[in-house]
Design an enzyme around this catalytic site. Sequence first.
Site, PDB file in Angstrom:
ATOM      1  N   ARG A  26     -17.941  50.435  15.200  1.00  0.00           N
ATOM      2  CA  ARG A  26     -17.471  51.709  15.751  1.00  0.00           C
ATOM      3  C   ARG A  26     -17.015  52.665  14.652  1.00  0.00           C
ATOM      4  NH1 ARG A  26     -13.025  51.694  19.683  1.00  0.00           N
ATOM      5  NH2 ARG A  26     -13.937  53.528  20.607  1.00  0.00           N
ATOM      6  N   ALA A  27     -16.603  52.096  13.499  1.00  0.00           N
ATOM      7  CA  ALA A  27     -16.116  52.944  12.410  1.00  0.00           C
ATOM      8  C   ALA A  27     -17.265  53.730  11.790  1.00  0.00           C
ATOM      9  CB  ALA A  27     -15.416  52.098  11.353  1.00  0.00           C
ATOM     10  N   ARG A  29     -19.286  55.527  13.443  1.00  0.00           N
ATOM     11  CA  ARG A  29     -19.586  56.754  14.165  1.00  0.00           C
ATOM     12  C   ARG A  29     -19.063  57.960  13.386  1.00  0.00           C
ATOM     13  NH1 ARG A  29     -15.022  54.747  16.556  1.00  0.00           N
ATOM     14  NH2 ARG A  29     -13.601  56.196  17.531  1.00  0.00           N
ATOM     15  N   CYS A  50      23.230  67.714   8.562  1.00  0.00           N
ATOM     16  CA  CYS A  50      22.715  66.335   8.646  1.00  0.00           C
ATOM     17  C   CYS A  50      23.870  65.355   8.822  1.00  0.00           C
ATOM     18  CB  CYS A  50      21.938  65.994   7.374  1.00  0.00           C
ATOM     19  SG  CYS A  50      21.574  64.235   7.216  1.00  0.00           S
ATOM     20  N   CYS A  53      24.231  62.936   5.522  1.00  0.00           N
ATOM     21  CA  CYS A  53      24.567  63.428   4.178  1.00  0.00           C
ATOM     22  C   CYS A  53      26.039  63.158   3.840  1.00  0.00           C
ATOM     23  CB  CYS A  53      24.283  64.928   4.084  1.00  0.00           C
ATOM     24  SG  CYS A  53      22.560  65.317   3.703  1.00  0.00           S
ATOM     25  N   ASN A  75      26.529  51.613  13.502  1.00  0.00           N
ATOM     26  CA  ASN A  75      25.825  52.597  14.316  1.00  0.00           C
ATOM     27  C   ASN A  75      26.764  53.116  15.411  1.00  0.00           C
ATOM     28  OD1 ASN A  75      24.003  53.910  16.158  1.00  0.00           O
ATOM     29  ND2 ASN A  75      22.336  52.745  15.218  1.00  0.00           N
ATOM     30  N   HIS A 113      19.306  64.203   0.581  1.00  0.00           N
ATOM     31  CA  HIS A 113      18.660  64.437   1.875  1.00  0.00           C
ATOM     32  C   HIS A 113      17.147  64.600   1.729  1.00  0.00           C
ATOM     33  CE1 HIS A 113      18.665  65.805   6.072  1.00  0.00           C
ATOM     34  NE2 HIS A 113      17.825  66.756   5.717  1.00  0.00           N
ATOM     35  N   ASN A 153      12.594  53.029  10.258  1.00  0.00           N
ATOM     36  CA  ASN A 153      11.688  53.868  11.042  1.00  0.00           C
ATOM     37  C   ASN A 153      11.523  55.131  10.245  1.00  0.00           C
ATOM     38  OD1 ASN A 153      11.020  52.620  13.401  1.00  0.00           O
ATOM     39  ND2 ASN A 153      12.765  53.428  14.531  1.00  0.00           N
ATOM     40  N   SER A 161      14.969  59.853  13.937  1.00  0.00           N
ATOM     41  CA  SER A 161      15.719  61.010  14.409  1.00  0.00           C
ATOM     42  C   SER A 161      16.126  61.959  13.287  1.00  0.00           C
ATOM     43  CB  SER A 161      16.976  60.525  15.135  1.00  0.00           C
ATOM     44  OG  SER A 161      17.760  59.746  14.246  1.00  0.00           O
ATOM     45  N   HIS A 164      16.655  62.318   6.630  1.00  0.00           N
ATOM     46  CA  HIS A 164      17.477  61.740   5.551  1.00  0.00           C
ATOM     47  C   HIS A 164      17.079  60.265   5.386  1.00  0.00           C
ATOM     48  CE1 HIS A 164      21.287  61.972   3.137  1.00  0.00           C
ATOM     49  NE2 HIS A 164      20.963  60.699   3.073  1.00  0.00           N
ATOM     50  N   HIS A 166      16.898  56.645   5.447  1.00  0.00           N
ATOM     51  CA  HIS A 166      17.822  55.652   5.999  1.00  0.00           C
ATOM     52  C   HIS A 166      17.063  54.553   6.713  1.00  0.00           C
ATOM     53  CE1 HIS A 166      16.981  58.055   9.581  1.00  0.00           C
ATOM     54  NE2 HIS A 166      17.401  57.045  10.304  1.00  0.00           N
ATOM     55  N   GLN A 168      17.913  50.789   9.333  1.00  0.00           N
ATOM     56  CA  GLN A 168      18.852  50.239  10.302  1.00  0.00           C
ATOM     57  C   GLN A 168      18.878  48.721  10.232  1.00  0.00           C
ATOM     58  OE1 GLN A 168      19.102  51.606  14.347  1.00  0.00           O
ATOM     59  NE2 GLN A 168      17.553  53.181  13.981  1.00  0.00           N
ATOM     60  N   GLU A 182       6.830  33.949  14.865  1.00  0.00           N
ATOM     61  CA  GLU A 182       6.590  33.592  13.465  1.00  0.00           C
ATOM     62  C   GLU A 182       7.321  32.306  13.086  1.00  0.00           C
ATOM     63  OE1 GLU A 182       7.309  36.849  10.818  1.00  0.00           O
ATOM     64  OE2 GLU A 182       5.743  38.094  11.734  1.00  0.00           O
ATOM     65  N   HIS A 296       9.219  37.911   4.107  1.00  0.00           N
ATOM     66  CA  HIS A 296       8.163  38.913   3.922  1.00  0.00           C
ATOM     67  C   HIS A 296       8.571  40.225   4.569  1.00  0.00           C
ATOM     68  CE1 HIS A 296       7.260  36.858   7.766  1.00  0.00           C
ATOM     69  NE2 HIS A 296       6.860  38.048   8.177  1.00  0.00           N
TER      70      HIS A 296
HETATM   71  P1  H2U Z   1      16.521  56.303  13.456  1.00  0.00           P
HETATM   72  O1  H2U Z   1      16.440  55.373  12.301  1.00  0.00           O
HETATM   73  O2  H2U Z   1      15.563  55.913  14.551  1.00  0.00           O
HETATM   74  O3  H2U Z   1      16.420  57.714  13.054  1.00  0.00           O
HETATM   75  O4  H2U Z   1      17.980  56.149  14.063  1.00  0.00           O
HETATM   76  C1  H2U Z   1      19.143  56.564  13.378  1.00  0.00           C
HETATM   77  C2  H2U Z   1      20.323  55.840  13.964  1.00  0.00           C
HETATM   78  O5  H2U Z   1      21.519  56.526  13.581  1.00  0.00           O
HETATM   79  C3  H2U Z   1      20.311  55.784  15.480  1.00  0.00           C
HETATM   80  O6  H2U Z   1      20.295  54.443  15.867  1.00  0.00           O
HETATM   81  C4  H2U Z   1      22.449  56.435  14.612  1.00  0.00           C
HETATM   82  C5  H2U Z   1      21.616  56.464  15.884  1.00  0.00           C
HETATM   83  O7  H2U Z   1      22.245  55.767  16.920  1.00  0.00           O
HETATM   84  N1  H2U Z   1      23.395  57.528  14.503  1.00  0.00           N
HETATM   85  C6  H2U Z   1      24.739  57.264  14.252  1.00  0.00           C
HETATM   86  O8  H2U Z   1      25.125  56.100  14.196  1.00  0.00           O
HETATM   87  N2  H2U Z   1      25.614  58.293  14.075  1.00  0.00           N
HETATM   88  C7  H2U Z   1      25.276  59.615  14.175  1.00  0.00           C
HETATM   89  O9  H2U Z   1      26.092  60.474  13.956  1.00  0.00           O
HETATM   90  C8  H2U Z   1      23.900  59.974  14.599  1.00  0.00           C
HETATM   91  C9  H2U Z   1      22.883  58.871  14.633  1.00  0.00           C
HETATM   92 ZN    ZN Z   2      20.975  64.304   4.955  1.00  0.00          ZN
END
Ligand code: H2U
Ligand code: ZN
Length: 346
Positions: A26-27, A29, A50, A53, A75, A113, A153, A161, A164, A166, A168, A182, A296
């Site tokens: 298919r690639a 095509r 932000c 920051c 979080n 940032h 992410n 979101s 900057h 980051h 999690q 796994e 990994h």
């Molecule tokens: P992403 O990695 O999907 O962008 O998520 C950023 C996380 O940052 C998200 O789980 C947290 C959100 O809950 N957050 C805070 O803890 N404090 C904030 O002031 C905004 C976002």
């Molecule tokens: Zn920032």
Amino acid sequence: MFDPAQHSHRRLNLLTGEWLLVSPHRALRPWQGQQEKTEPAQRPAHDPTCYLCPGNVRAGGQQNPDYAGTFVFDNDFAALLPDVPAGGLNVDGLLRAEAETGVGRVICFSPRHDLTLPEMSPAAIRGVIDVWVDEYQALGARPDINYVQIFENKGAIMGCSNPHPHGQIWAQRSLPMEPAKESTQQAAYFREHGRSLLADYLATELREQQRIVLENEHWVALVPFWAVWPFETLLLPRRHVTDIAQLTDAEKDAFADALRRLTTRYDNLFELSFPYSAGLHQRPTDGQPHEGWHLHMHFYPPLLRSATVRKFMVGYEMLGNPQRDITPEWAAGRLRGLSETHYKLG
Ligand code: H2U
Ligand code: ZN
């Protein structure tokens, strides 16, 4: 005669035990779509609006310190919380639920940032790795935490979101589904052969030289034989270590080097900040030895041909199993052919 570069086939994912469908014909095509570049406006080094920051106030009301390297915090909107009453549901053995507890952490990779991993210095990336080690150890030592999922992410397309830089951490009482699969596969292989599944797999890949993207003294990045996402990669330490806490200083420096080079190649692929979800898979922290586990990192990027032409997991993927057109071998060749000088840094 069967040729995996031409003929449709199924491939086995060794790590999960699941199959995917590969349709290389298919690639072939024709593609007449645009190769658009949508480079967003240059971001400022510090954005007063932000929430990540230094010095700024977060959505929950807390103020970030004037941090100079990395900064980790709980979080403010964590999906997992430590104080949930024990218990669950079981109705006729058919409706089952279990209380789940854990913590969510956010890691700012840099005070800047406007940077992303490939634009950070090797020393700064090493700083991020050191935070991953500290967090894995501190969270993993807690009796109520049996698994620590570290991930990033990146890009709005992945639901990130905030640009900057980051990542999690979600750490919890039970083992989530992907590492659970796994764990089963690696344990079974280790029981049978007395060796790490991924160490043996890596030896085969190094011999075949079909899917390797880059190497250094301690790490190898490759497009796995069973890759689902178009430019999916797997970053592996050569030495069999169960988790990030076992890495030597030299291995951590080499990890930073491999991360910088791989993410630079990704950005250079379409000359844009390449979106992905990436994360570490490693030994559960339930106190068991889990000798078969081999640390990994997975990179799952959705883009296929440009900033807007992406792979969707729909239709057959939702109802059958994952499928891809371009072969992992072709994708690896494409990534191998790219420069390791970031297009923005010249
Ligand atoms: P992403 O990695 O999907 O962008 O998520 C950023 C996380 O940052 C998200 O789980 C947290 C959100 O809950 N957050 C805070 O803890 N404090 C904030 O002031 C905004 C976002
Ligand atoms: Zn920032």
